[in-house]
Design a protein around this motif. Structure first.
Motif, PDB file in Angstrom:
ATOM      1  N   LYS A 173       0.816  -1.220   0.000  1.00 53.94           N
ATOM      2  CA  LYS A 173       0.000   0.000   0.000  1.00 53.94           C
ATOM      3  C   LYS A 173       0.850   1.269   0.000  1.00 53.94           C
ATOM      4  O   LYS A 173       0.369   2.337  -0.352  1.00 53.94           O
ATOM      5  CB  LYS A 173      -0.933   0.012   1.217  1.00 53.94           C
ATOM      6  CG  LYS A 173      -2.101  -0.949   1.078  1.00 53.94           C
ATOM      7  CD  LYS A 173      -3.008  -0.895   2.294  1.00 53.94           C
ATOM      8  CE  LYS A 173      -4.206  -1.837   2.115  1.00 53.94           C
ATOM      9  NZ  LYS A 173      -5.061  -1.850   3.319  1.00 53.94           N
ATOM     10  N   ARG A 174       2.103   1.137   0.387  1.00 50.22           N
ATOM     11  CA  ARG A 174       2.986   2.309   0.468  1.00 50.22           C
ATOM     12  C   ARG A 174       3.801   2.536  -0.809  1.00 50.22           C
ATOM     13  O   ARG A 174       4.504   3.540  -0.910  1.00 50.22           O
ATOM     14  CB  ARG A 174       3.911   2.166   1.679  1.00 50.22           C
ATOM     15  CG  ARG A 174       3.198   2.457   2.987  1.00 50.22           C
ATOM     16  CD  ARG A 174       3.868   1.868   4.218  1.00 50.22           C
ATOM     17  NE  ARG A 174       3.242   2.361   5.440  1.00 50.22           N
ATOM     18  CZ  ARG A 174       2.060   1.961   5.893  1.00 50.22           C
ATOM     19  NH1 ARG A 174       1.383   1.041   5.243  1.00 50.22           N
ATOM     20  NH2 ARG A 174       1.547   2.481   7.002  1.00 50.22           N
ATOM     21  N   ILE A 175       3.699   1.630  -1.766  1.00 48.94           N
ATOM     22  CA  ILE A 175       4.497   1.766  -2.991  1.00 48.94           C
ATOM     23  C   ILE A 175       4.158   3.041  -3.775  1.00 48.94           C
ATOM     24  O   ILE A 175       5.067   3.731  -4.251  1.00 48.94           O
ATOM     25  CB  ILE A 175       4.359   0.511  -3.878  1.00 48.94           C
ATOM     26  CG1 ILE A 175       5.021  -0.674  -3.173  1.00 48.94           C
ATOM     27  CG2 ILE A 175       5.006   0.725  -5.243  1.00 48.94           C
ATOM     28  CD1 ILE A 175       4.830  -2.003  -3.877  1.00 48.94           C
ATOM     29  N   PRO A 176       2.876   3.429  -3.941  1.00 47.10           N
ATOM     30  CA  PRO A 176       2.601   4.674  -4.677  1.00 47.10           C
ATOM     31  C   PRO A 176       3.296   5.894  -4.095  1.00 47.10           C
ATOM     32  O   PRO A 176       3.618   6.834  -4.823  1.00 47.10           O
ATOM     33  CB  PRO A 176       1.075   4.812  -4.582  1.00 47.10           C
ATOM     34  CG  PRO A 176       0.577   3.417  -4.406  1.00 47.10           C
ATOM     35  CD  PRO A 176       1.614   2.741  -3.566  1.00 47.10           C
ATOM     36  N   SER A 177       3.574   5.872  -2.788  1.00 42.92           N
ATOM     37  CA  SER A 177       4.188   7.040  -2.149  1.00 42.92           C
ATOM     38  C   SER A 177       5.658   7.220  -2.506  1.00 42.92           C
ATOM     39  O   SER A 177       6.236   8.274  -2.245  1.00 42.92           O
ATOM     40  CB  SER A 177       4.043   6.948  -0.619  1.00 42.92           C
ATOM     41  OG  SER A 177       4.844   5.897  -0.098  1.00 42.92           O
ATOM     42  N   ILE A 178       6.279   6.189  -3.119  1.00 43.08           N
ATOM     43  CA  ILE A 178       7.689   6.338  -3.520  1.00 43.08           C
ATOM     44  C   ILE A 178       7.850   6.380  -5.040  1.00 43.08           C
ATOM     45  O   ILE A 178       8.968   6.483  -5.544  1.00 43.08           O
ATOM     46  CB  ILE A 178       8.580   5.223  -2.927  1.00 43.08           C
ATOM     47  CG1 ILE A 178       8.160   3.833  -3.426  1.00 43.08           C
ATOM     48  CG2 ILE A 178       8.570   5.279  -1.406  1.00 43.08           C
ATOM     49  CD1 ILE A 178       9.124   2.715  -3.057  1.00 43.08           C
ATOM     50  N   LEU A 179       6.745   6.303  -5.765  1.00 44.53           N
ATOM     51  CA  LEU A 179       6.820   6.418  -7.220  1.00 44.53           C
ATOM     52  C   LEU A 179       6.973   7.880  -7.616  1.00 44.53           C
ATOM     53  O   LEU A 179       6.532   8.776  -6.875  1.00 44.53           O
ATOM     54  CB  LEU A 179       5.555   5.836  -7.863  1.00 44.53           C
ATOM     55  CG  LEU A 179       5.413   4.310  -7.827  1.00 44.53           C
ATOM     56  CD1 LEU A 179       4.014   3.907  -8.276  1.00 44.53           C
ATOM     57  CD2 LEU A 179       6.457   3.655  -8.701  1.00 44.53           C
ATOM     58  N   PRO A 180       7.571   8.170  -8.780  1.00 46.70           N
ATOM     59  CA  PRO A 180       7.675   9.575  -9.206  1.00 46.70           C
ATOM     60  C   PRO A 180       6.289  10.198  -9.324  1.00 46.70           C
ATOM     61  O   PRO A 180       5.322   9.509  -9.662  1.00 46.70           O
ATOM     62  CB  PRO A 180       8.334   9.456 -10.600  1.00 46.70           C
ATOM     63  CG  PRO A 180       9.000   8.131 -10.602  1.00 46.70           C
ATOM     64  CD  PRO A 180       8.178   7.239  -9.737  1.00 46.70           C
ATOM     65  N   PRO A 181       6.144  11.495  -9.042  1.00 46.11           N
ATOM     66  CA  PRO A 181       4.822  12.147  -9.141  1.00 46.11           C
ATOM     67  C   PRO A 181       4.274  12.049 -10.563  1.00 46.11           C
ATOM     68  O   PRO A 181       5.034  11.984 -11.539  1.00 46.11           O
ATOM     69  CB  PRO A 181       5.119  13.609  -8.770  1.00 46.11           C
ATOM     70  CG  PRO A 181       6.433  13.589  -8.076  1.00 46.11           C
ATOM     71  CD  PRO A 181       7.190  12.431  -8.620  1.00 46.11           C
ATOM     72  N   LEU A 182       2.964  12.008 -10.676  1.00 44.71           N
ATOM     73  CA  LEU A 182       2.329  12.030 -11.993  1.00 44.71           C
ATOM     74  C   LEU A 182       2.661  13.325 -12.719  1.00 44.71           C
ATOM     75  O   LEU A 182       2.722  14.392 -12.100  1.00 44.71           O
ATOM     76  CB  LEU A 182       0.803  11.951 -11.844  1.00 44.71           C
ATOM     77  CG  LEU A 182       0.163  10.598 -11.519  1.00 44.71           C
ATOM     78  CD1 LEU A 182      -1.309  10.803 -11.185  1.00 44.71           C
ATOM     79  CD2 LEU A 182       0.305   9.628 -12.666  1.00 44.71           C
ATOM     80  N   THR A 183       2.891  13.238 -14.009  1.00 46.17           N
ATOM     81  CA  THR A 183       2.968  14.465 -14.806  1.00 46.17           C
ATOM     82  C   THR A 183       1.536  14.915 -15.094  1.00 46.17           C
ATOM     83  O   THR A 183       0.583  14.141 -14.913  1.00 46.17           O
ATOM     84  CB  THR A 183       3.692  14.208 -16.144  1.00 46.17           C
ATOM     85  OG1 THR A 183       2.925  13.268 -16.913  1.00 46.17           O
ATOM     86  CG2 THR A 183       5.094  13.654 -15.910  1.00 46.17           C
ATOM     87  N   LEU A 184       1.365  16.155 -15.545  1.00 46.40           N
ATOM     88  CA  LEU A 184       0.028  16.665 -15.832  1.00 46.40           C
ATOM     89  C   LEU A 184      -0.644  15.835 -16.925  1.00 46.40           C
ATOM     90  O   LEU A 184      -1.848  15.552 -16.867  1.00 46.40           O
ATOM     91  CB  LEU A 184       0.109  18.141 -16.250  1.00 46.40           C
ATOM     92  CG  LEU A 184      -1.151  18.986 -16.063  1.00 46.40           C
ATOM     93  CD1 LEU A 184      -1.687  18.880 -14.651  1.00 46.40           C
ATOM     94  CD2 LEU A 184      -0.870  20.444 -16.410  1.00 46.40           C
ATOM     95  N   HIS A 185       0.151  15.393 -17.912  1.00 42.70           N
ATOM     96  CA  HIS A 185      -0.399  14.561 -18.988  1.00 42.70           C
ATOM     97  C   HIS A 185      -0.869  13.214 -18.444  1.00 42.70           C
ATOM     98  O   HIS A 185      -1.954  12.730 -18.798  1.00 42.70           O
ATOM     99  CB  HIS A 185       0.670  14.347 -20.071  1.00 42.70           C
ATOM    100  CG  HIS A 185       0.249  13.401 -21.152  1.00 42.70           C
ATOM    101  ND1 HIS A 185      -0.709  13.726 -22.098  1.00 42.70           N
ATOM    102  CD2 HIS A 185       0.639  12.122 -21.432  1.00 42.70           C
ATOM    103  CE1 HIS A 185      -0.886  12.697 -22.911  1.00 42.70           C
ATOM    104  NE2 HIS A 185      -0.080  11.722 -22.531  1.00 42.70           N
ATOM    105  N   GLU A 186      -0.059  12.585 -17.584  1.00 48.54           N
ATOM    106  CA  GLU A 186      -0.447  11.304 -16.982  1.00 48.54           C
ATOM    107  C   GLU A 186      -1.690  11.463 -16.118  1.00 48.54           C
ATOM    108  O   GLU A 186      -2.573  10.596 -16.113  1.00 48.54           O
ATOM    109  CB  GLU A 186       0.707  10.750 -16.137  1.00 48.54           C
ATOM    110  CG  GLU A 186       1.872  10.198 -16.935  1.00 48.54           C
ATOM    111  CD  GLU A 186       3.012   9.746 -16.041  1.00 48.54           C
ATOM    112  OE1 GLU A 186       3.734   8.818 -16.432  1.00 48.54           O
ATOM    113  OE2 GLU A 186       3.199  10.328 -14.950  1.00 48.54           O
ATOM    114  N   ALA A 187      -1.768  12.569 -15.380  1.00 47.41           N
ATOM    115  CA  ALA A 187      -2.929  12.820 -14.519  1.00 47.41           C
ATOM    116  C   ALA A 187      -4.203  12.934 -15.346  1.00 47.41           C
ATOM    117  O   ALA A 187      -5.256  12.415 -14.969  1.00 47.41           O
ATOM    118  CB  ALA A 187      -2.705  14.090 -13.697  1.00 47.41           C
ATOM    119  N   LEU A 188      -4.105  13.612 -16.496  1.00 45.01           N
ATOM    120  CA  LEU A 188      -5.261  13.774 -17.380  1.00 45.01           C
ATOM    121  C   LEU A 188      -5.692  12.420 -17.955  1.00 45.01           C
ATOM    122  O   LEU A 188      -6.887  12.107 -17.999  1.00 45.01           O
ATOM    123  CB  LEU A 188      -4.916  14.743 -18.505  1.00 45.01           C
ATOM    124  CG  LEU A 188      -6.084  15.336 -19.294  1.00 45.01           C
ATOM    125  CD1 LEU A 188      -7.013  16.123 -18.387  1.00 45.01           C
ATOM    126  CD2 LEU A 188      -5.570  16.225 -20.421  1.00 45.01           C
TER     127      LEU A 188
END
Length: 513
Positions: A233-248
């Motif tokens: 459950k903690r893996i997303p917290s160490i992944l690189p932040p989403l870019t705006l394109h990925e978020a969209l």
């Protein structure tokens, strides 16, 4: 009289504009044409009740509603609002000061004329802006989602009367606007779970850091209560932040699936999906008579966590093989095919045997002979072939649990992951569709993951002595390349290779023997 406006239909994660036309003439029946499904046909009753509630009338003449193009199937109840407004305009009950044809109009009516939220608003808004529409009239509950798209007037309405007043010019409705970048930047680093709260398990944290840095798939093997789910459950917290394109991209998928909820806007954190082991093939991969994205598409740009992997039906696991390879899902029907993106990290966990205590340092395994191998065989070789790291998780000791020493937080681990990903971005900048080490094809592995003679000797010895299978070879090289990137080393050193070798537990012939 003919009245016309525009709605939209969503196929996959893209929208298609639908022309809504209504004529009122001589006769006594209501006709709806243009390949509508049952939910669309039932709009006659909802529209009539809504008009009556606000003291308008359904014409007692021949009313023909056409949804064009006629060869595309129309589904759902979101065409209620454009049909109602066109009926009023065609029957001259709506003295429109604004042109209905300049707007995309969507919304489901309840019997009292109020509007219910609809699915797929974001791709519709994107298509509306692309085609130069002035605005988008929609339920107020969906307004924030549509307002992600700039240069488009997003007009929120709570009921049919508000929409009528807006077009007659008796009510001004301020378009909803949001600062997408501000929302994105203010929340994209917020996570509920942090590695800081995990006591011990330093070797597992290291393995998950490597997993995140290279975009690798991983499986954790350990007894019940050893912390596999908590760590995942903690893996997303160490992944690189989403870019705006990925978020969209991610928000579009959740919008189509109706998972955003009311008052939702942009998804700014990497998704974490953890379906139960009773999940069906269609629920995991996507499908249905009108295909919807499944769990693997909802995990796009994030993490798909399969807890107790051997408990999943074999057919469910097998349908994941193609998406893991191609990073997308294609759902085919007789006349058309829909594609959903599915670029996710697979994180799985499992007990080492049916009782859960095989290789446990304290408790004895009570499984009969051969049970461990049969349990492991529930996971097919081709699926295991697509999992790069096999991590053995051991229970945490009392001293570690009771320790007051703070562990390293997710932010510090994430910094190292981001630096390693930056090295990979530079490495693959000329290779379209490859963004991290895990995505390298076999021919590229030999070129990029070159090892010195000492490393070749070590790898050969390891494969012979540990009984590693042939499929482990590429995986070890990919993982060792990621370990080298975390160390900012241009070459794969012998220590990087040695660390990668230990993450192939399930490939050892002696593991379940």
């Amino acid at each position: 009289m003919l009245s016309k406006t525009f709605g939209s239909a969503v196929y996959g994660v893209n929208a298609t504009i639908i022309t809504v036309e209504v004529t009122v003439g001589q006769g006594m029946r209501f006709f709806m044409v243009g390949l509508p499904d049952s939910a669309v046909k039932e709009s006659e009753q909802r529209v009539e009740a809504s008009l009556k509630y606000f003291n308008y009338r359904m014409p007692r003449q021949k009313v023909v509603v056409n949804l064009a193009p006629a060869d595309i199937r129309k589904e759902g109840s979101a065409y209620d609002l454009p049909i109602a407004l066109c009926v009023l305009r065609a029957s001259e009950q709506l003295a429109a000061q604004k042109n209905l044809e300049e707007y995309i109009i969507m919304g489901e009516l309840s019997l009292d004329g109020n509007l219910r939220p609809i699915k797929g608003v974001l791709p519709i808004a994107i298509e509306a802006r692309k085609l130069g529409f002035k605005g988008f009239i929609l339920p107020a509950a969906n307004a924030h989602e549509a307002a992600i798209v700039n240069n488009l007037d997003v007009i929120p309405v709570d009921n049919l009367k508000e929409a009528i007043d807006f077009f007659e010019g008796t009510k001004d409705i301020t378009p909803v606007t949001i600062d997408t970048r501000d929302i994105f930047l203010s929340t994209h680093n917020e996570y509920d779970a942090d590695f800081e709260h995990v006591q011990g398990q330093e070797n597992i944290k290291r393995a998950l850091e490597i997993t995140a840095a290279g975009g690798h798939n991983a499986i954790m093997i350990g007894p019940p209560g050893s912390g596999k789910t908590m760590l995942a459950k903690r893996i997303p917290s160490i992944l690189p932040p989403l870019t705006l394109h990925e978020a969209l991209e991610t928000t579009k998928i959740h919008s189509v699936a109706g998972k955003l909820g009311t008052k939702a806007a942009l998804i700014s954190r990497r998704p974490f999906r953890a379906p139960h082991h009773t999940v069906s093939d269609a629920a995991l991969v996507g499908g249905g008579s009108f295909p919807q994205p499944g769990e693997i598409s909802l995990a796009h740009n994030g993490v798909l966590f399969l807890d107790e992997l051997p408990e999943f039906k074999r057919t469910v696991l097998e349908v994941m093989r193609q998406p893991l390879e191609e990073r997308r899902v294609t759902i085919s029907r007789t006349k058309w095919a829909i594609e959903f993106p599915a670029n996710f990290m697979l994180i799985a966990s499992m007990n080492p045997c049916p009782c859960g205590y095989y290789n446990h340092p304290e408790k004895e395994c009570v499984c009969p002979p051969g049970a461990v191998q049969r349990y492991l065989n529930k996971i097919s070789g081709p699926l295991l072939d697509r999992i790069d790291l096999h991590v053995e998780v051991t229970p945490v000791s009392f001293d570690q649990i009771a320790s007051t020493r703070k562990s390293e937080n997710s932010a510090a681990i994430r910094e190292r992951v981001i630096k390693a990903r930056a090295i990979q971005t530079e490495r693959f900048k000329e290779h379209a569709g490859i963004y991290c080490n895990a995505m390298m094809p076999s021919q590229m592995v030999k070129e990029i993951c070159d090892i010195n003679p000492a490393g070749k000797i070590l790898l050969k010895t390891a494969m012979e002595r540990l009984g590693l299978s042939a499929r482990a070879y590429d995986r070890i090289l990919k993982v060792s390349r990621t370990i080298a990137d975390l160390a900012a080393s241009p070459d794969i050193k012998i220590e990087h290779l040695a660390e990668a070798i230990q993450y192939r537990s399930l490939d050892r012939e002696s593991w379940a023997g």
